[in-house]
Design a protein around this motif. Structure first.
Motif: not given
Length: 233
Positions: A195-203, A176-182
Motif C-alpha cells: 500500500a505504501q508503495r502505491y500511495l507514494k506513486l499516486l502522491e 468518507e474521509g482521509p485514510l491511513s496506510t494501514l
C-alpha cells in the motif's frame, strides 16, 4: 487511410446518462456509438444480432446487474470488450469486474477527459493487438499496462500492477474521509508495504493528497485522500 471505427454499445438504465455517455464517445476520434440500451435484456438482444467491439456498461440495471450480464455474454461466447461505467464503488464489485475481464472501471461521476483517456488507451491497445505476431516482454508489459488507472499516463512504472493500483484507487474513492496506510491496506486486502508503495506513486502523480495527523505518541500518521476530478459527467 481511414481506420475502421470501434463500434460501441452504451448500456445505462438512465436514458439521460446514456445519451450523455454516447455523446462523449462520439467526440473521441475512431469511435462510433452503434446503439444505446437501458436494460440487460435489451443489451443482450441487441448483441445477439449486432456484434460490437466495446460495451460501456453500467452495473445497476433494472433486470440484472452489469456483472451478471458480462457472465451471460461470456457463457454465450461473446468476446466483446467491456469497460464498466458505474456508480458502484464497493471493492467486491470492482474485483469481480476484473476477474470477469473488464478492461477498465470508471466510477461515476466522471469527466469527459477521464472517459476519453480510457477510450484512447483502449484504441491504442486494439491497434497493437490487431498487428498480430509475437511480442517481447517490454511489449507485453506495455499492453497489460495500457489501461492502468493510476492517472492520465497509461503506463505504470516497472514492478507496479494495474490491478493493485485500481484496488487502492477504489478504496480511496469510496472512503468518507482521509485514510491511513494501514486502513487502505486492510480494505484493499494487500500488505502495508505494498500500500505504501502505491500511495507514494499516486502522491508523485498528484492523484492523492497527504496530510499528517499527530497522535498521543507525537509521531505523525500519514493520511491519504483521493483528489477529486475537475467536474462531474
Amino acid at each position: 487511410m481511414n481506420e475502421t471505427p470501434i463500434h460501441v454499445l452504451v448500456v445505462d438504465d438512465d436514458m439521460r446518462v446514456a445519451r450523455i455517455n454516447a455523446a462523449y464517445v462520439a467526440k473521441v476520434p475512431g469511435f462510433l456509438v452503434t446503439a444505446q440500451a437501458h436494460s440487460a435484456s435489451e443489451a443482450l438482444e441487441f448483441l445477439g444480432t449486432h456484434p460490437v467491439d466495446l460495451v460501456l456498461l453500467d452495473h445497476y440495471l433494472p433486470d440484472e446487474n452489469g456483472l451478471d450480464l458480462v457472465r451471460r455474454l461470456r457463457q454465450l461466447g461473446h468476446r466483446t470488450d467491456v469497460i464498466m461505467v458505474t456508480a458502484a464503488r464497493d471493492l467486491a464489485t470492482v474485483q469481480a469486474a476484473m476477474r470477469l475481464g473488464a478492461l477498465q472501471y470508471l466510477v461515476k461521476p466522471f469527466t469527459f477527459a477521464g472517459l476519453r483517456t480510457r477510450l484512447e488507451a483502449y484504441g491504442a491497445l486494439r491497434r497493437t493487438l490487431d498487428t498480430g505476431g509475437e511480442a517481447e516482454q517490454a511489449e507485453v508489459d506495455r499492453i497489460f499496462g495500457a489501461l492502468a488507472a493510476a492517472g492520465p499516463a497509461n503506463e505504470l512504472p516497472k514492478g507496479h500492477s494495474p490491478t493493485t493500483a485500481e484496488l487502492v484507487r477504489q478504496v480511496l474513492l469510496s472512503a468518507e474521509g482521509p485514510l491511513s496506510t494501514l486502513q487502505i491496506a486492510d480494505r484493499a486486502g494487500i500488505s502495508r508495504q505494498t500500500a505504501q508503495r502505491y500511495l507514494k506513486l499516486l502522491e508523485r502523480t498528484a492523484r492523492v493528497t497527504l496530510a499528517l495527523r499527530y497522535g498521543e505518541t507525537g509521531r505523525p500518521e500519514h493520511r491519504y485522500t483521493w483528489l477529486p476530478s475537475e467536474g462531474p459527467a
